[in-house]
Design a protein around this motif. Sequence first.
Motif, PDB file in Angstrom:
ATOM      1  N   GLY A 118       0.772  -1.254  -0.080  1.00 20.29           N
ATOM      2  CA  GLY A 118      -0.083   0.048   0.267  1.00 20.29           C
ATOM      3  C   GLY A 118       1.032   1.081   0.179  1.00 20.29           C
ATOM      4  N   ALA A 119       1.820   1.635  -0.024  1.00 18.75           N
ATOM      5  CA  ALA A 119       3.146   1.803  -0.104  1.00 18.75           C
ATOM      6  C   ALA A 119       2.596   2.785  -1.203  1.00 18.75           C
ATOM      7  N   GLY A 120       3.568   4.366  -1.224  1.00 16.76           N
ATOM      8  CA  GLY A 120       3.780   4.428  -2.734  1.00 16.76           C
ATOM      9  C   GLY A 120       5.266   4.189  -3.727  1.00 16.76           C
ATOM     10  N   MET A 121       4.701   4.931  -4.940  1.00 15.14           N
ATOM     11  CA  MET A 121       5.714   4.408  -6.426  1.00 15.14           C
ATOM     12  C   MET A 121       7.097   4.380  -5.718  1.00 15.14           C
ATOM     13  N   MET A 122       7.320   5.607  -5.460  1.00 11.59           N
ATOM     14  CA  MET A 122       8.967   5.746  -4.999  1.00 11.59           C
ATOM     15  C   MET A 122       9.243   5.387  -3.968  1.00 11.59           C
ATOM     16  N   ASP A 123       8.618   4.830  -2.702  1.00 10.29           N
ATOM     17  CA  ASP A 123       8.665   4.815  -1.818  1.00 10.29           C
ATOM     18  C   ASP A 123       9.144   2.750  -1.812  1.00 10.29           C
ATOM     19  N   CYS A 124       8.263   2.560  -2.674  1.00  7.11           N
ATOM     20  CA  CYS A 124       8.317   1.088  -2.866  1.00  7.11           C
ATOM     21  C   CYS A 124       9.905   0.815  -3.573  1.00  7.11           C
ATOM     22  N   LYS A 125      10.170   1.591  -4.522  1.00  4.53           N
ATOM     23  CA  LYS A 125      11.304   2.060  -5.735  1.00  4.53           C
ATOM     24  C   LYS A 125      12.578   1.848  -4.636  1.00  4.53           C
ATOM     25  N   LYS A 126      12.741   3.058  -3.641  1.00  7.02           N
ATOM     26  CA  LYS A 126      13.443   2.351  -2.781  1.00  7.02           C
ATOM     27  C   LYS A 126      14.057   1.234  -2.316  1.00  7.02           C
ATOM     28  N   ALA A 127      12.895   0.945  -1.268  1.00  3.56           N
ATOM     29  CA  ALA A 127      12.159  -0.559  -0.368  1.00  3.56           C
ATOM     30  C   ALA A 127      13.688  -1.031  -1.278  1.00  3.56           C
ATOM     31  N   LEU A 128      12.828  -1.404  -2.126  1.00  2.00           N
ATOM     32  CA  LEU A 128      14.028  -2.791  -3.149  1.00  2.00           C
ATOM     33  C   LEU A 128      14.668  -2.387  -3.312  1.00  2.00           C
ATOM     34  N   ASN A 158      17.840  -5.341  -2.253  1.00  2.62           N
ATOM     35  CA  ASN A 158      18.446  -5.865  -3.344  1.00  2.62           C
ATOM     36  C   ASN A 158      17.539  -6.378  -3.899  1.00  2.62           C
ATOM     37  N   GLY A 159      16.356  -6.119  -4.104  1.00  2.00           N
ATOM     38  CA  GLY A 159      15.007  -6.529  -4.962  1.00  2.00           C
ATOM     39  C   GLY A 159      14.002  -7.790  -4.071  1.00  2.00           C
ATOM     40  N   ASP A 160      14.354  -8.004  -2.779  1.00  2.00           N
ATOM     41  CA  ASP A 160      14.081  -8.554  -2.054  1.00  2.00           C
ATOM     42  C   ASP A 160      12.160  -8.510  -1.327  1.00  2.00           C
ATOM     43  N   LEU A 161      11.608  -8.855  -1.934  1.00  2.00           N
ATOM     44  CA  LEU A 161      10.449  -8.294  -1.459  1.00  2.00           C
ATOM     45  C   LEU A 161       9.468  -8.810  -0.632  1.00  2.00           C
ATOM     46  N   GLU A 162       9.619  -9.466   0.168  1.00  2.00           N
ATOM     47  CA  GLU A 162       9.699  -9.789   1.990  1.00  2.00           C
ATOM     48  C   GLU A 162      10.355  -8.856   2.895  1.00  2.00           C
ATOM     49  N   ALA A 163      11.658  -8.651   2.279  1.00  2.00           N
ATOM     50  CA  ALA A 163      13.046  -7.923   3.035  1.00  2.00           C
ATOM     51  C   ALA A 163      12.652  -6.205   2.646  1.00  2.00           C
ATOM     52  N   ALA A 164      11.635  -5.737   1.363  1.00  2.00           N
ATOM     53  CA  ALA A 164      11.485  -4.548   1.269  1.00  2.00           C
ATOM     54  C   ALA A 164      10.039  -3.781   2.217  1.00  2.00           C
ATOM     55  N   ILE A 165       9.312  -5.057   2.037  1.00  2.00           N
ATOM     56  CA  ILE A 165       8.019  -5.243   3.040  1.00  2.00           C
ATOM     57  C   ILE A 165       8.322  -4.742   4.357  1.00  2.00           C
TER      58      ILE A 165
END
Length: 308
Positions: free
Chosen positions: A17-27, A31-38
């Motif tokens: 539910g986060a914003g696009m730029m926040d999601c991009k930065k989290a990933l 290093n692209g790990d979805l669960e770690a990004a969450i």
Amino acid sequence: MTTVTAQMVKELREKSGAGMMDCKKALAETNGDLEAAIDWLRAKGIAKADKKSGRTAAEGLIGINAAGTKAVVIEVNSETDFVARNDAFQDLVRGIAAVAVETDGSVDAIGAATYPATGKSVTESIKDAIATIGENMTLRRAALLSVEDGVVSTYIHNGVADGLGKLGVLVALKSTGDKDALNAIGRQVAMHIAATNPLAIRSSEVDPAVAERERNVFIEQSRASGKPDNIIEKMVDGRMRKFFEEVALLSQSFVMNPDLTVEAAIKEAEKTVGAPIEVTGMARLLLGEGVEKEESDFAAEVAAVAKG
């Protein structure tokens, strides 16, 4: 380092539910790990509504806003109709529509635009509303139409407040004629679109894949008659002409006057408008259309509670 793709960002947005730029930065940070990004988003307090964002949001409101020669229609979903009747939610949808009309009409552009009431992006403002109201909400769809000279007429069906309802329609009419008279016929055409849901403005604009699918169905049905192939071909051609008449806006029988097609009704209106009229665009959003709603068995729920 893993390349962050648009699909990865989209998946994280849907889960967090986060914003696009926040999601991009989290990933990028994980290093692209979805669960770690969450987890990264949660740690930053950005995904505070992540659990709610997984719940089906198929209720809500359609909002419309018009400004000069352009107009936008948006769909903002909530989980329950109760929230859709909430003044705060209605103000949110109305406010997003006002912002949306100044963008290119895409969901991403609207989400990134500044929401004046909060000073934050629309995406962030929706996320704040989720945390406050306690239900998942999403800006699901949007469409914007504009004309250089003419009007974009609007119609809201099952309206619950000014510019808000369950079904919204835009129709763009290009004309140099009288704008009030043009808007009057435009609103009637918009109401027609609400009722008939045409697939395209003209038969030539119907999706070829849809037309081919219909033709194949007609062929199979006609073969059951046992008639020769040359006769079947003529039967199918006839049925396809009828199909195009029924699904293309301009060839449909006008709801306001079934003796005329929409095209003929517009031609008649040109006398009042004082100039030729061309339909250049249309958009129709029905609340929850295409969303697979979670069905619950109320009797089973009661029985389960009774069993302790």
